[in-house]
Scaffold this active site. Structure first.
Site, PDB file in Angstrom:
ATOM      1  N   ASP A 114     -12.259  -8.991   4.092  1.00 44.68           N
ATOM      2  CA  ASP A 114     -13.615  -9.274   3.400  1.00 44.68           C
ATOM      3  C   ASP A 114     -14.172 -10.421   3.352  1.00 44.68           C
ATOM      4  OD1 ASP A 114     -13.506  -6.497   2.558  1.00 44.68           O
ATOM      5  OD2 ASP A 114     -14.184  -6.793   0.777  1.00 44.68           O
ATOM      6  N   LYS A 142       2.898 -15.274   1.987  1.00 45.92           N
ATOM      7  CA  LYS A 142       3.250 -16.054   0.781  1.00 45.92           C
ATOM      8  C   LYS A 142       4.729 -16.315   0.792  1.00 45.92           C
ATOM      9  CE  LYS A 142       1.245 -17.342  -2.545  1.00 45.92           C
ATOM     10  NZ  LYS A 142       0.944 -18.836  -3.026  1.00 45.92           N
ATOM     11  N   TYR A 146       0.837  -1.105  -0.100  1.00 42.98           N
ATOM     12  CA  TYR A 146      -0.022  -0.008  -0.038  1.00 42.98           C
ATOM     13  C   TYR A 146       0.825   1.212   0.071  1.00 42.98           C
ATOM     14  CZ  TYR A 146      -4.646  -1.796   0.688  1.00 42.98           C
ATOM     15  OH  TYR A 146      -5.840  -2.567   0.476  1.00 42.98           O
ATOM     16  N   ASP A 183      -6.488  -6.995   3.773  1.00 42.11           N
ATOM     17  CA  ASP A 183      -7.693  -6.400   2.939  1.00 42.11           C
ATOM     18  C   ASP A 183      -8.557  -7.421   2.271  1.00 42.11           C
ATOM     19  OD1 ASP A 183      -9.042  -4.272   1.808  1.00 42.11           O
ATOM     20  OD2 ASP A 183      -8.048  -4.551  -0.258  1.00 42.11           O
ATOM     21  N   ASP A 221      -2.925 -18.087   0.354  1.00 43.98           N
ATOM     22  CA  ASP A 221      -4.102 -18.581  -0.458  1.00 43.98           C
ATOM     23  C   ASP A 221      -4.540 -19.749   0.375  1.00 43.98           C
ATOM     24  OD1 ASP A 221      -1.707 -20.121  -0.608  1.00 43.98           O
ATOM     25  OD2 ASP A 221      -2.129 -20.690  -2.720  1.00 43.98           O
TER      26      ASP A 221
HETATM   27  C1  IPM Z   1     -10.651  -1.322   3.606  1.00 43.10           C
HETATM   28  C2  IPM Z   1     -10.854  -0.723   2.252  1.00 43.10           C
HETATM   29  C3  IPM Z   1      -9.642   0.097   1.930  1.00 43.10           C
HETATM   30  C4  IPM Z   1      -8.264  -0.602   1.903  1.00 43.10           C
HETATM   31  C5  IPM Z   1      -9.684   1.128   0.733  1.00 43.10           C
HETATM   32  C6  IPM Z   1     -11.045   1.971   0.596  1.00 43.10           C
HETATM   33  C7  IPM Z   1      -8.357   2.005   0.597  1.00 43.10           C
HETATM   34  O1  IPM Z   1     -10.786  -1.684   1.247  1.00 43.10           O
HETATM   35  O2  IPM Z   1     -10.322  -0.680   4.560  1.00 43.10           O
HETATM   36  O3  IPM Z   1     -10.432  -2.491   3.642  1.00 43.10           O
HETATM   37  O4  IPM Z   1      -8.022  -1.214   0.787  1.00 43.10           O
HETATM   38  O5  IPM Z   1      -7.397  -0.453   2.966  1.00 43.10           O
HETATM   39 MG    MG Z   2     -10.908  -3.732   1.859  1.00 38.40          MG
END
Ligand code: IPM
Ligand code: MG
Length: 350
Positions: free
Chosen positions: A247, A186, A135, A243, A219
């Site tokens: 999710d 990884k 990042y 990230d 993975d």
């Molecule tokens: C998160 C989001 C952010 C990230 C984006 C909006 C920059 O996806 O907080 O998970 O990638 O960190």
């Molecule tokens: Mg995210």
């Protein structure tokens, strides 16, 4: 104690309105202020976060944000995008450890796309490194080659101290839980992944041998999260894998509308709290967003940055009770509005 609210864009301001109501009703002894963030700040000031807002954040004990971004600002120059405001805030606040719990509420196991028995009672904590890795790594950019081709570059980079400080947070959290840490990387392909594995191993050996450490390739972690998520307690991972995996873990619980997160820096420094859901432009302005992730983020802020454990417990209990009583916003298959969900929490607070 100072709390800065950054409602942001999309459903951010809608869920933050419920946060404000809860703070007022509970009469929390907080000095609350507010600033524009994301697209809202771009519209007003031309940048996703102003220097004044950053200064305000740094002078607070906790920052609670709603959400940033949306199609309205898709055309904005990249360096001024809403997301860049969020990255700047994380970097300036030095909140290197991002705690993303994935907790399956008893009342909601049916809402998960996975079978109930796979997720009922699920309680995972993802610890994502938040201020390093790909990042922020340099060099980065898109360049034109002499051949006329274009070349895009990002750099994944970690140092010993960056790995140790976030790993320490994961191990310490595990001590208060089931004493198990899975470190995901990884290392079979990436040098930074190999360093990650070696440094986590060294720290574990030196300071945390009472906690069980497992290494897992990222993975495989993605696969195991779907196959048997309850095998995990704390998952420690880098910025990018975190990230993605967070999710995935969020969806296991039935709704991303229920998940809070905390980003923490050195002890005593301000924490940054945010619901995991985004700005959800498709439902923004409709008054149907689930405010519980934002309220649970307030719970985390009360507990981890504001020293108000009792208030945190009380609010967490009221939220669980609201779900037990059957209140469901649309993301949970119901039709209760944002404000009515807020009302239900206020009622449960008594
Ligand atoms: C998160 C989001 C952010 C990230 C984006 C909006 C920059 O996806 O907080 O998970 O990638 O960190
Ligand atoms: Mg995210």
């Amino acid at each position: 104690m100072k709390l800065l609210l950054l409602p942001g864009d999309g459903i951010g301001p809608e869920v933050m309105a419920e946060v404000r109501r809860v703070i007022a009703t509970m009469r929390l002894d907080l000095e609350v202020s507010e600033a524009l963030f994301g697209g809202a700040s771009i519209d007003a000031h031309g940048v996703p976060i102003t220097d004044e807002a950053v200064a305000k954040a740094l002078a607070s004990n906790a920052v609670l944000m709603g959400a940033v971004g949306g199609p309205t600002w898709a055309g904005v120059e990249r360096s001024k995008r809403p997301e860049m405001g969020l990255l700047r805030l994380r970097k300036e606040m030095q909140v290197f450890a991002n705690l993303r719990p994935a907790l399956c509420f008893e009342a909601l196991a049916e809402a998960s796309p996975l079978k109930k028995e796979i997720v009922a009672g699920l309680d995972i904590m993802i610890v994502r490194e938040l201020t390093g890795g790909v990042y922020f790594g340099e060099p980065r950019g898109i360049e034109k080659l002499p051949s006329g081709e274009r070349r895009g570059v990002d750099t994944q980079v970690y140092t010993t101290s960056e790995i140790h400080r976030v790993a320490r947070v994961a191990f310490e959290l595990a001590r208060g839980r089931r004493k198990l840490v899975h470190s995901a990387e990884k290392s079979n392909v990436m040098e930074s992944g190999l360093l990650w594995r070696e440094e986590v191993t060294a720290l574990h050996k030196a300071e945390f041998s009472d906690v069980k450490l497992e290494h897992i390739l990222a993975d495989n972690a993605a696969m195991q999260l779907i196959k048997d998520p309850k095998q995990f307690d704390v998952i420690l991972t880098d910025n990018l894998f975190g990230d993605i995996l967070s999710d995935e873990a969020a969806m296991l619980t039935g709704s991303i509308g229920l998940l809070p997160s905390a980003a923490l820096g050195a002890p005593g420094k301000a924490g940054l709290y945010e619901p995991v859901h985004g700005s959800a432009p498709d439902i923004a302005g409709m008054g149907i967003a689930n405010p519980l992730a934002a309220l649970l983020s307030l719970v985390m802020a009360l507990r981890l940055s504001l020293g108000m454990t009792e208030a945190a417990d009380k609010l967490a209990h009221a939220i669980a009770m609201t779900l037990e009583r059957g209140y469901r916003t649309r993301d949970l298959g119901g039709s209760v509005s944002t404000a009515a969900m807020g009302d239900a929490v206020l009622m449960a607070l008594g």
